[in-house]
Design a protein around this motif. Structure first.
Motif, PDB file in Angstrom:
ATOM      1  N   LEU A 187      16.621  29.581  55.730  1.00 49.52           N
ATOM      2  CA  LEU A 187      16.973  31.191  55.769  1.00 49.52           C
ATOM      3  C   LEU A 187      17.421  31.518  57.116  1.00 49.52           C
ATOM      4  O   LEU A 187      18.475  32.162  57.359  1.00 49.52           O
ATOM      5  CB  LEU A 187      15.579  31.909  55.352  1.00 49.52           C
ATOM      6  CG  LEU A 187      16.100  33.438  55.327  1.00 49.52           C
ATOM      7  CD1 LEU A 187      16.931  33.859  54.098  1.00 49.52           C
ATOM      8  CD2 LEU A 187      14.688  34.252  55.178  1.00 49.52           C
ATOM      9  N   GLU A 188      16.944  30.919  58.402  1.00 45.05           N
ATOM     10  CA  GLU A 188      17.474  31.044  59.662  1.00 45.05           C
ATOM     11  C   GLU A 188      19.015  30.894  59.543  1.00 45.05           C
ATOM     12  O   GLU A 188      19.992  31.267  60.206  1.00 45.05           O
ATOM     13  CB  GLU A 188      16.588  30.718  60.582  1.00 45.05           C
ATOM     14  CG  GLU A 188      15.388  31.144  60.669  1.00 45.05           C
ATOM     15  CD  GLU A 188      14.430  30.429  61.803  1.00 45.05           C
ATOM     16  OE1 GLU A 188      14.965  29.099  62.093  1.00 45.05           O
ATOM     17  OE2 GLU A 188      13.214  30.839  62.156  1.00 45.05           O
ATOM     18  N   LEU A 189      19.198  29.669  59.001  1.00 40.38           N
ATOM     19  CA  LEU A 189      20.670  29.128  59.199  1.00 40.38           C
ATOM     20  C   LEU A 189      21.670  30.058  58.154  1.00 40.38           C
ATOM     21  O   LEU A 189      22.807  30.321  58.506  1.00 40.38           O
ATOM     22  CB  LEU A 189      20.909  27.565  58.326  1.00 40.38           C
ATOM     23  CG  LEU A 189      20.075  26.572  59.031  1.00 40.38           C
ATOM     24  CD1 LEU A 189      20.143  25.331  58.279  1.00 40.38           C
ATOM     25  CD2 LEU A 189      20.948  26.423  60.411  1.00 40.38           C
ATOM     26  N   CYS A 190      21.089  30.448  57.291  1.00 38.57           N
ATOM     27  CA  CYS A 190      21.964  31.579  56.523  1.00 38.57           C
ATOM     28  C   CYS A 190      21.986  32.932  56.993  1.00 38.57           C
ATOM     29  O   CYS A 190      23.269  33.293  57.119  1.00 38.57           O
ATOM     30  CB  CYS A 190      21.320  31.707  55.012  1.00 38.57           C
ATOM     31  SG  CYS A 190      21.092  30.410  53.936  1.00 38.57           S
ATOM     32  N   ASN A 191      21.312  33.301  57.697  1.00 43.48           N
ATOM     33  CA  ASN A 191      21.373  34.508  58.371  1.00 43.48           C
ATOM     34  C   ASN A 191      21.970  34.280  60.004  1.00 43.48           C
ATOM     35  O   ASN A 191      22.197  35.395  60.555  1.00 43.48           O
ATOM     36  CB  ASN A 191      20.022  35.001  58.707  1.00 43.48           C
ATOM     37  CG  ASN A 191      19.296  35.642  57.353  1.00 43.48           C
ATOM     38  OD1 ASN A 191      20.069  36.009  56.601  1.00 43.48           O
ATOM     39  ND2 ASN A 191      18.018  35.727  57.529  1.00 43.48           N
ATOM     40  N   SER A 192      22.235  33.244  60.321  1.00 46.28           N
ATOM     41  CA  SER A 192      22.819  32.787  61.463  1.00 46.28           C
ATOM     42  C   SER A 192      24.458  33.449  61.509  1.00 46.28           C
ATOM     43  O   SER A 192      24.560  34.036  62.816  1.00 46.28           O
ATOM     44  CB  SER A 192      22.752  31.543  62.085  1.00 46.28           C
ATOM     45  OG  SER A 192      23.553  30.765  61.238  1.00 46.28           O
ATOM     46  N   SER A 193      25.140  33.193  60.671  1.00 45.41           N
ATOM     47  CA  SER A 193      26.614  33.608  60.628  1.00 45.41           C
ATOM     48  C   SER A 193      27.078  33.437  59.311  1.00 45.41           C
ATOM     49  O   SER A 193      26.613  32.502  58.551  1.00 45.41           O
ATOM     50  CB  SER A 193      27.247  32.983  61.682  1.00 45.41           C
ATOM     51  OG  SER A 193      27.462  31.786  61.368  1.00 45.41           O
ATOM     52  N   ASP A 194      27.970  34.298  59.050  1.00 47.16           N
ATOM     53  CA  ASP A 194      28.604  34.008  57.697  1.00 47.16           C
ATOM     54  C   ASP A 194      29.297  32.558  57.553  1.00 47.16           C
ATOM     55  O   ASP A 194      29.403  31.880  56.445  1.00 47.16           O
ATOM     56  CB  ASP A 194      30.047  35.055  57.448  1.00 47.16           C
ATOM     57  CG  ASP A 194      29.104  36.336  57.320  1.00 47.16           C
ATOM     58  OD1 ASP A 194      28.156  36.598  56.909  1.00 47.16           O
ATOM     59  OD2 ASP A 194      30.176  37.533  57.120  1.00 47.16           O
ATOM     60  N   GLU A 195      29.915  31.985  58.575  1.00 39.94           N
ATOM     61  CA  GLU A 195      30.382  30.885  58.506  1.00 39.94           C
ATOM     62  C   GLU A 195      29.397  29.843  58.361  1.00 39.94           C
ATOM     63  O   GLU A 195      29.671  28.830  57.632  1.00 39.94           O
ATOM     64  CB  GLU A 195      31.014  30.498  59.969  1.00 39.94           C
ATOM     65  CG  GLU A 195      32.323  31.104  60.133  1.00 39.94           C
ATOM     66  CD  GLU A 195      32.020  32.705  60.513  1.00 39.94           C
ATOM     67  OE1 GLU A 195      31.084  33.111  60.840  1.00 39.94           O
ATOM     68  OE2 GLU A 195      33.013  33.797  60.682  1.00 39.94           O
ATOM     69  N   GLU A 196      28.241  29.820  58.955  1.00 38.30           N
ATOM     70  CA  GLU A 196      27.178  28.821  58.530  1.00 38.30           C
ATOM     71  C   GLU A 196      26.855  29.000  57.044  1.00 38.30           C
ATOM     72  O   GLU A 196      26.565  27.946  56.576  1.00 38.30           O
ATOM     73  CB  GLU A 196      25.846  29.032  59.427  1.00 38.30           C
ATOM     74  CG  GLU A 196      26.349  29.168  61.124  1.00 38.30           C
ATOM     75  CD  GLU A 196      25.816  27.472  61.392  1.00 38.30           C
ATOM     76  OE1 GLU A 196      25.778  26.803  60.551  1.00 38.30           O
ATOM     77  OE2 GLU A 196      25.699  27.151  62.677  1.00 38.30           O
ATOM     78  N   THR A 197      26.640  30.316  56.598  1.00 35.10           N
ATOM     79  CA  THR A 197      26.431  30.149  55.317  1.00 35.10           C
ATOM     80  C   THR A 197      27.329  29.621  54.258  1.00 35.10           C
ATOM     81  O   THR A 197      26.869  28.891  53.198  1.00 35.10           O
ATOM     82  CB  THR A 197      26.168  31.956  54.769  1.00 35.10           C
ATOM     83  OG1 THR A 197      25.255  32.384  55.851  1.00 35.10           O
ATOM     84  CG2 THR A 197      25.706  32.073  53.270  1.00 35.10           C
ATOM     85  N   ILE A 198      28.622  29.836  54.683  1.00 32.77           N
ATOM     86  CA  ILE A 198      29.802  29.415  53.648  1.00 32.77           C
ATOM     87  C   ILE A 198      29.617  27.745  53.765  1.00 32.77           C
ATOM     88  O   ILE A 198      29.639  27.180  52.530  1.00 32.77           O
ATOM     89  CB  ILE A 198      30.976  29.742  53.913  1.00 32.77           C
ATOM     90  CG1 ILE A 198      31.015  31.387  53.451  1.00 32.77           C
ATOM     91  CG2 ILE A 198      32.038  29.131  53.116  1.00 32.77           C
ATOM     92  CD1 ILE A 198      30.791  31.568  51.902  1.00 32.77           C
TER      93      ILE A 198
END
Length: 518
Positions: A252-263
């Motif tokens: 979840l922390e990875l997902c919330n770090s930035s839009d680029e990380e999420t994608i």
């Protein structure tokens, strides 16, 4: 022609003489990690067995957003039909493109030992259709998976090769409602598939992880909410967490770090034996394929999707979209609804866009270098429709406000122009009227900074921004800074002592003094 007819007859006769012979052509084993969807499965099992309607070859479609689990539902349904009806053959046809469709038909023909099926110029689709259309071929279920492309089933003749037998049944999976209607000819024969319930989503996530990886209940629940309870996204996240041995909290922390990380996470391929090997299976890729289909046959719909990804995700009024004629607009929005990228509020001209689709769309635009261009288009359109906020049009500007605020936060490379500064001012005035003074101050400071930079400190529009900022500072009790800005604006007097703007500055300063008891 006479010889071919004779050959087909021979194949049917052989099938008739061995009625207990059942054929099973399904490219996957049973998915032991399949969970939930029981209501949909029971609905399907009441429709798709060939014996349900002895007077017709029934057609049924399950439709929904890419990644919502249609293929897995169809696979489980196929196994349940196989378990319940031992004499029913099951055939599986991927319809990603014309080649995969034809290859699957050829495999069916080879298993049925259709004469001529392996000849170089054989029309395998016609041969198999003829055999399966004969009732003496016995009962069968034909699953046509990924029937998404309107060109394949609407503009070409692939649909002409679907067999008809009163002992047959066809089940389609599609992410395109228009294709579903084209193939089954009745809304009553379409079963919509939506995201999982939270309990089903949690059960699916638990299938692939250890207890200590989902120990933080709050993080696990938040992650499922972020992934919108979408089965493919959950499987993808589970595969990554299992491989890297991280918890839902860390993911979840990875997902919330930035839009680029999420994608990047949503774009990672993962091993899944119950999906096609030659087709990439990440969530983002699944939606990109849908977007490419839309771009090819409905460019306006593709533009609307680009436009909507810059707005707040919920309650997007149709009036904010660039006008293109009522019929074209209805068609374009219908296309986006057909792919489940957007949903329409009941009895309302407002729409929601799927949050992960929105995020994916923004990143595709950034990767293609189009984000700045589309941000400018959206801001210009908002500047055209956002009214001067007054009490009598309060409902209108309140409806536009969250979308304008969202678009302003996403702007890139659009730091000048009347559209932007005018929009910042109107949004600032809107927040001021709503009593959201900090938001109003932030908007007015941006507008003032841009106008000073582009127009100069003595331009009338710059003075207007100064007065707006001072006014909202006064409302917050920041009297010293408000007085300084008011005096600065009044001291310039570029418009003359009796100009309305000058008199407004005098009035604002006097009002501030009155509020302080001065």
């Amino acid at each position: 022609m006479h010889n071919r007819s004779y050959d087909i007859g021979s194949a049917v006769e052989r099938r008739k003489n061995s009625p207990d012979e059942r054929h099973w052509i399904v490219p996957f084993g049973r998915n032991k990690e399949f969970v939930g969807r029981e209501a949909i499965l029971q609905d399907l099992l009441g429709r798709i067995p060939p014996s349900v309607d002895e007077g017709d070859c029934q057609r049924t479609a399950i439709e929904g957003l890419g990644g919502v689990g249609k293929t897995q539902i169809a696979l489980e349904a196929a196994f349940r039909v196989g378990d319940a009806y031992p004499d029913c053959s099951v055939f599986w046809v991927p319809a990603v493109d014309a080649t995969s469709f034809e290859n699957a038909y050829r495999a069916i023909g080879q298993q049925l030992k259709v004469p001529g099926i392996d000849e170089e110029k054989a029309d395998s689709k016609a041969l198999v259709k003829t055999v399966l259309s004969c009732e003496s071929s016995g009962s069968w279920l034909l699953v046509v998976d990924n029937a998404d492309d309107i060109k394949l089933f609407g503009d070409t003749d692939l649909a002409d090769y679907l067999p008809f037998s009163r002992k047959g049944s066809i089940l389609f999976t599609t992410r395109n409602h228009e294709v579903a209607v084209e193939l089954v000819e009745s809304e009553r024969r379409i079963i919509p598939v939506e995201e999982m319930s939270r309990d089903e989503a949690l059960e699916l996530l638990q299938k692939g992880l250890k207890g200590n990886q989902i120990g933080d209940v709050a993080s696990t629940d938040a992650l499922l909410g972020f992934l919108c309870n979408l089965p493919l996204a959950i499987r993808q996240a589970s595969a990554y967490m299992g491989k890297k041995q991280i918890s839902t909290t860390q993911y979840l922390e990875l997902c919330n770090s930035s839009d680029e990380e999420t994608i990047e996470l949503l774009s990672r391929d993962f091993e899944d034996r119950h999906r096609y090997k030659d087709i990439q299976n990440p969530v983002a890729t699944t939606w990109l394929i849908s977007f490419q289909h839309i771009s090819e046959h409905d460019p306006l719909a593709a533009d609307y999707l680009r436009f909507m990804c810059f707005l707040a995700g919920k309650n997007i009024p149709q009036s904010v979209l660039p006008p293109s004629g009522r019929l074209k607009t209805i068609d374009a929005l219908g296309t986006l609804k057909a792919y489940a990228f957007i949903s329409q509020h009941k009895e309302s001209d407002s729409y929601d866009i799927h949050p992960l689709v929105q995020l994916s769309m923004l990143c595709w635009l950034a990767q293609s270098g189009e984000q700045g261009e589309w941000a400018a288009k959206v801001l210009q359109r908002l500047a055209d429709v956002f009214p001067v906020p007054k009490h009598k049009n309060r409902e209108e500007w309140i409806g536009y406000l969250p979308h304008t605020q969202h678009a302003l936060e996403l702007r890139k490379g659009t730091e000048d122009g009347d559209a932007l500064t005018g929009l910042l001012s109107r949004v600032g005035n809107s927040f001021h009227q709503l009593g959201k003074y900090k938001d109003a101050e932030r908007m007015h400071r941006q507008a003032l900074g841009l106008r000073e930079k582009v127009l100069g400190k003595e331009h009338p529009s710059t003075l207007t921004s100064m007065n707006n900022l001072a006014s909202v500072l006064n409302s917050q009790g920041k009297y010293k800074e408000a007085e300084r800005i008011h005096r600065q604006a009044l001291g310039l007097r570029v418009l003359g002592d009796e100009h309305p703007n000058t008199l407004t500055s005098i009035g604002n300063l006097a009002s501030m003094y009155r509020n302080q008891g001065r």
